[in-house]
Every structure is written in C-alpha cells, then in structure tokens.
Motif scaffolding. Structure first.
Motif, short mmCIF file in Angstrom:
data_model
loop_
_atom_site.label_atom_id
_atom_site.label_comp_id
_atom_site.label_asym_id
_atom_site.label_seq_id
_atom_site.Cartn_x
_atom_site.Cartn_y
_atom_site.Cartn_z
N ALA A 129 0.84 -1.20 0.00
CA ALA A 129 0.00 0.00 0.00
C ALA A 129 0.87 1.25 0.00
O ALA A 129 1.96 1.27 0.57
CB ALA A 129 -0.92 -0.01 1.22
N TRP A 130 0.34 2.30 -0.65
CA TRP A 130 1.03 3.59 -0.73
C TRP A 130 0.03 4.72 -0.50
O TRP A 130 -1.15 4.59 -0.86
CB TRP A 130 1.66 3.81 -2.12
N LEU A 131 0.49 5.81 0.09
CA LEU A 131 -0.31 7.02 0.19
C LEU A 131 0.50 8.18 -0.36
O LEU A 131 1.60 8.48 0.12
CB LEU A 131 -0.69 7.32 1.65
N ASN A 132 -0.05 8.83 -1.39
CA ASN A 132 0.61 9.96 -2.04
C ASN A 132 2.05 9.62 -2.43
O ASN A 132 2.96 10.43 -2.30
CB ASN A 132 0.59 11.19 -1.12
N GLY A 133 2.24 8.38 -2.88
CA GLY A 133 3.56 7.94 -3.33
C GLY A 133 4.46 7.43 -2.23
O GLY A 133 5.52 6.86 -2.52
N GLU A 134 4.08 7.63 -0.96
CA GLU A 134 4.88 7.14 0.16
C GLU A 134 4.47 5.70 0.47
O GLU A 134 3.29 5.39 0.56
CB GLU A 134 4.66 8.02 1.40
N GLU A 135 5.47 4.84 0.64
CA GLU A 135 5.17 3.42 0.83
C GLU A 135 4.76 3.13 2.27
O GLU A 135 5.57 3.24 3.19
CB GLU A 135 6.38 2.57 0.45
N HIS A 145 0.62 1.57 10.13
CA HIS A 145 0.76 2.98 10.47
C HIS A 145 0.92 3.86 9.24
O HIS A 145 1.74 3.58 8.36
CB HIS A 145 1.98 3.16 11.39
N VAL A 146 0.12 4.93 9.20
CA VAL A 146 0.25 5.95 8.15
C VAL A 146 0.53 7.27 8.85
O VAL A 146 -0.36 7.82 9.51
CB VAL A 146 -1.04 6.06 7.31
N PRO A 147 1.74 7.82 8.75
CA PRO A 147 2.04 9.08 9.44
C PRO A 147 1.09 10.20 9.02
O PRO A 147 0.77 10.35 7.84
CB PRO A 147 3.48 9.38 8.99
N ARG A 148 0.64 10.97 9.97
CA ARG A 148 -0.25 12.10 9.69
C ARG A 148 0.39 13.08 8.71
O ARG A 148 -0.30 13.73 7.91
CB ARG A 148 -0.58 12.83 10.99
N SER A 149 1.72 13.19 8.77
CA SER A 149 2.41 14.15 7.91
C SER A 149 2.31 13.79 6.43
O SER A 149 2.57 14.64 5.58
CB SER A 149 3.89 14.24 8.31
#
Length: 648
Positions: free
Chosen positions: A455-461, A504-508
């Motif tokens: 999984a990725w969010l905004n390109g961050e793994e 975990h997905v960092p809020r930042s």
C-alpha cells in the motif's frame, strides 16, 4: 551489524511522535547491512573480513555523526542513553572459527572509538573487552556495590537478599522474591517489606525501597482503534459525494512485456532480484495430450512445489490455483495441490515473493529464497519434473515498473473507474482519492479484509500488508503472566487472530484533501472494507500501594530518603479531560486495568474522593494520606488504590 540506540520512553514523544505503539529502541533494519554488500567480491559478513569491517565502520561512523550533529546523545543533552554494537554474537562466534573472536574485539574497539559519551554494550557477548561489559552504566552505580563483596542472606523459601556493606558503613541491599505466584513479606533489619511475586526491591541505604521490578508507577492507557469510513475528496466528476470513486488496474499473470531472461532450471530469488523487488515470476508451459487419463475420468493432476521461501501464488492458465508460504520458524515450505489442466498448451506462472530478508544467525547473508523443485503428478507416463525445464523469468510487477503508485506515474496505465471495485480478485491494483481522517490521533490502515500485498499514500510506501492469522495451540493464553523464567511461548495471545491488522500511516503524509491511496492486492480481498482507524486513548488506569517505592523521593546528593506522600497520578492525552471515574477503590482491589473489582477491603468513599480531585481536569494527583481515605480499614492488609478513568 548496525548500532542500536536506546531512548528513554518518556522522551519517545519527541523521538517518534507518530508511533502507534510505545517504543524504546531505535534500530536500523536488516542488521544495517545492505543487500549489495553481499555481492561485493570476497565479502563475508560478521567475521574478521576486511571488506565487511570497512563498510561496517563507515556506516557506524555515518550514523553516529548524524546523531552527534543533532545532539541526540545524552552527553550532549539529548535522549540517547545507551548504544549497542553487534547483537547476540557470542552465541554464534565459534561458528566463524578463527575470524570470530578478532571480529568481536574489533567491533567493540571500533564502537568505543566513536567517542559518543554514552555506554556501549554487546548483548550476549561473554568475552567483550573491558571498555564494553565494565561500561559507564556500571561505573555510575552506587559506590558501595563496586567496592564491596555481597553477603547472601536467605529468609526462607523463595526469599533472599544480596547485601553490600563497605568499611565506611554504607549499605545497599537487593531483596528478591523468586516465588512465581505468591507475594511475600520479609523482615529485614527489623523492618517489614512487601515483595510481589518474582520481583526485586532495591534499597540503596538498606532501609528505603526506591524501586521494585514488579511495581509500575506510571498510569496504564486503554487504547482502541476507532474505524473511520474513507471519505471521498470533492471532485467535479464525482457527483455522489458519499460514494468512493475507485479505479482499478489488473496485472497479467505471468510474463508482461518481454521476459528478462530464459534459463533451464530454477534460479535463486534473492540472487536474481537483489532485493530490488519482492516479486519474481517463474513461468513455463506444458503440453497435455488429450489421451491423459485425468482428462477422461475427470480427476485432477497434482502440483508439487518446494520453496526456500518466503511465499508463492501459483497460476495455471491465468487462474490462481493455490497460495502458500513459510512461517516465522521456518521460511521454507512444501505443498501439494490438485490443479486443473486442459488438453493442449497450459501456461504455468508461479509468483515467488520475499517478505524481508534474513537478519540473524551465522552466515545469514547466504540464506536464499525462491523455488527449488516443481513437479506435476498424475500423468500417464509418471510425474512430470519441471525443475530442469526452460523457465522464463520476469522481475517485479508491471505496475511497479511503471510506477503507478506514484503521483507522477498514475497515468502510465489505463485505470478503469467503478463504484463497485472487484472483490476477491488477484493481481489487482486499486486507487482511490480521499480526504484526510478527522482529528489528530495516530492513524492505522485497517487491512483485515484484504489478502496480501502493498500500500502507498501519495507515493509514500506504507509497506507490505498481510493480515495472516496466527495458529491456535495449547500454549495460547488470554492474559499474560510474565512471572517466572522466560520462555519464548510464555505469552502467546491473540491466537487465531491476524498477526497484524493496522498499518501505520504518518499524519504528515496526508494533505487535507486529494490524497491518493494505492493498493496492490496479490491474491484477493474486499477493498470496500478498507478503513482508516484512529488510535484513541479511551481510558486511563493507575494502581498504587501504600508502600509503593518512589525513586523520585530519593535524594542521591544527600543520600537521604525524603518522606513524600504516595500519590496516584492520572493524565489524559492532549487537551482531553477526565469525564468519568469508572472505578475507584482504596483497600484491596483486584484485577487489572479494564477489569478492576472491589476486594475484601474497600473504602466506600473511594469514588467520591477521586471524583472531587480529578473530574473535568486534564490531570490530577490523588494522595494516599490520612486526610483522604480511611486508613483504619483492614489494619493488617497492605492497602492499595486502583482507579480507572474515562477521558473525553
């Protein structure tokens, strides 16, 4: 081996403010050794090898200098209080022969030469040199301990003490209750001391207890993961703002584009990918004669696969037939599975996967992965051994190569828009655009209804997900009891449950809106049940006794014990306040946080007294003084105060 640094838990809010779980150790992964080093000629890890020592020292120095630049070491006023070089090498040193001991000595001396101003240790290194097993942490202990021999005292079954006394009359004592179940009371120098089961009390003056290993002064938090629906971002093309707009791209099972290479026989997965991707396709084809018995009788041939690890999805003619994997104890695996073949040409595509790399044990860099044997049984002429056949190989996934998980690579494939994404479909990429979750609590991606993938969010793994269920067996327990000698299976909880559910997905990483969540699902799941869960502290507890030791009340400079009142401290996170006192009992309360109950001795005014001090406050302090609770209750009992509060 990489350096490890210990940080006091009280400072972890600064060191790792976005963590979902408490943490006290920061460690470089994969033992700090990159895969490429294994392929540098004449390199052997963790022994007296010039190449390995060169890169190890270079990396250690680099990490240490980063820490120094940020003034992270305690000697600079920072939070790092302890450092470690190597890990449990003493247990395997002999396996490396003549190169083992010189390497261990070199590693210790190299670490000490970094001049970081905090102690270095070597775990399980029985012959570590003096600058490491006699480090500053020991030199800073009480003068009397280092300048006298202990006197052993037995107080009867399961009760003992080591007492240190020097010529000046200074005294320190360590009193132990080694009973694994029952608390004990001991008389030492005409004073009575209560010791919980399997604990040690420290008396720096042979009078006052400043620490007991079984008594935790800090409050306990009850944490829950609160799920939140994925909120679609405002999109002019998305007229139904309540419905998520999913986009889907399906990978081809087997070779996409051209094969990277063709070779007779099965190759090692890691030697081929060099950890540039988790995935390696092994593909071949076979011809099935229409006269095969299993075609006429409706029976099924059997696929037999042996693998060095770590996991595998087997596709026959583009359809997923079986998934298999090793486990934490043994990464290798072997399976037999009935499969469906047709007359004529049949395509066999085996997707081998790694889920990390070996990071412990002697010569761990030589531990391989991937297929080692492939056979199909059930043919008229006997088993068809495919291990030596010509195999076509492809490294990675098409979506990986095209970078479709990155914002600048999304348009590299044609996504199919849908309100109802396919479920239980293998080799599928899902994309959805959503708003950030509300609040400011730590966030976890709930993937319990998915199979296995990334999984990725905004390109961050975000990383790999695999909500694999743990096994159920006799050693499983509902509640942990760590008293007694340690065993690896001493506290096996959550049996039959996913070994990990939230990622975990960092809020930042979140923007207020327009966040791109990309999922690659390997074997099939239900993306409509994906949630972003927030880690919330729903309640706080504290449990303290009259004689509970307080290291804060010990004045080292004056070597005296300050008689501070024993008090329970409660504090809600952030700006939350104590809304309700769910439980309060001064006396002999039983149970643990979340399941306290009133014992044989109880002050009926407990709840009202605690409410008076704590309600509607962010934090409070409840003293166990004469003016507060009824000390006349149960005079022979050691009384305690247990409190459970709800934060809002």
């Amino acid at each position: 081996m990489s350096p490890m640094i210990a940080v006091p838990s009280s400072l972890m809010a600064t060191a790792s403010s976005s963590s979902l779980l408490p943490s006290t150790i920061l460690a470089v992964s994969l033992d700090g050794v990159p895969v490429w080093l294994h392929y540098v000629p004449n390199t052997v890890f963790r022994t007296d090898n010039a190449n390995f020592k060169y890169y190890m020292q270079k990396f250690t120095t680099y990490i240490v200098n980063l820490m120094k630049q940020e003034k992270f070491f305690a000697s600079q006023g920072g939070p790092i209080i302890l450092s470690q070089i190597e890990n449990e090498y003493g247990d395997i040193e002999r396996v490396y022969g003549e190169g083992g001991k010189p390497y261990a000595m070199w590693a210790a001396q190299m670490a000490v030469s970094q001049n970081i101003g905090v102690p270095w240790i070597m775990c399980q290194q029985y012959d570590a040199p003096d600058p490491v097993d006699l480090h500053k942490a020991i030199k800073m202990t009480e003068h009397v301990v280092l300048n006298s021999e202990p006197t052993y005292i037995s107080f009867g079954p399961s009760l003992e003490a080591d007492v240190y006394t020097d010529s000046s009359g200074a005294c320190a004592a360590f009193i132990a209750n080694v009973d694994e179940k029952d608390d004990k009371t001991v008389q030492f120098r005409n004073v009575s001391y209560h010791l919980p089961a399997w604990s040690v009390s420290i008396l720096p003056d042979c009078k006052n207890v400043v620490f007991n290993t079984a008594m935790v002064r800090s409050q306990t938090a009850m944490v829950e993961m609160v799920p939140e629906e994925l909120h679609p971002s405002v999109d002019l093309t998305n007229k139904d703002l309540k419905a998520l707009k999913w986009e889907v791209f399906v990978e081809q099972a087997g070779i996409w584009g051209k094969a990277d290479f063709v070779q007779n026989g099965l190759v090692d997965h890691l030697n081929t990918t060099k950890d540039t991707t988790d995935y390696l396709w092994y593909t071949t084809s076979i011809f099935v004669n229409e006269n095969e018995t299993f075609l006429k009788k409706g029976s099924q041939p059997v696929l037999l696969v042996e693998s060095k690890g770590h996991a595998l999805h087997a596709f026959i003619n583009k359809k997923l037939q079986v998934s298999a994997s090793g486990n934490g104890s043994d990464i290798t695996f072997r399976f037999k599975q009935a499969i469906t073949l047709k007359a004529g040409k049949n395509e066999i595509a085996l997707l081998s996967m790694t889920v990390g790399l070996q990071n412990a044990g002697p010569f761990y860099e030589w531990v391989g992965a991937g297929l080692s044997r492939v056979v199909i049984e059930g043919f008229n002429n006997g088993p068809l051994v495919l291990s030596s056949h010509a195999w076509s190989y492809k490294l990675g996934l098409q979506g990986e190569h095209l970078g479709i998980y990155k914002p600048d690579g999304i348009k590299n494939v044609k996504w199919i828009s849908t309100r109802e994404p396919p479920k239980q479909q293998p080799l599928t990429w899902y994309k959805v655009i959503l708003d950030a979750p509300s609040g400011n609590e730590p966030v976890g991606l709930d993937m319990v209804h998915m199979g296995k993938g990334m999984a990725w969010l905004n390109g961050e793994e975000i990383g790999r997900y695999w909500p694999r269920k743990s096994s159920v067996h006799d050693a499983c327990v509902e509640k942990c009891d760590y008293r007694g000698k340690f065993r690896p299976d001493k506290c096996l909880t959550g049996c039959g449950e996913p070994t990990q559910r939230w990622y975990h997905v960092p809020r930042s990483w979140f923007k207020p809106t327009g966040n791109i969540l990309v999922i690659f699902e390997e074997k099939g799941g239900d993306p409509t049940k994906i949630r972003l869960s927030k880690r919330k502290v729903s309640g706080i507890c504290a449990h303290l006794g009259e004689g509970h030791p307080s290291i804060e009340s010990w004045s080292e400079a004056e070597n005296v014990h300050v008689k501070n009142k024993v008090a329970v401290h409660l504090k809600c996170p952030g700006n939350a306040h104590i809304a309700t006192i769910k439980f309060a009992s001064f006396g002999t309360p039983e149970g643990t946080c979340g399941s306290y109950s009133i014992g044989a001795c109880h002050d009926p005014n407990s709840t009202s007294l605690v409410e008076k001090v704590c309600l509607n406050r962010n934090e409070c302090r409840i003293e166990l003084g004469e003016e507060s609770f009824d000390k006349g209750l149960c005079p022979s009992a050691t009384k305690k105060l247990a409190v459970e509060a709800v934060c809002s």
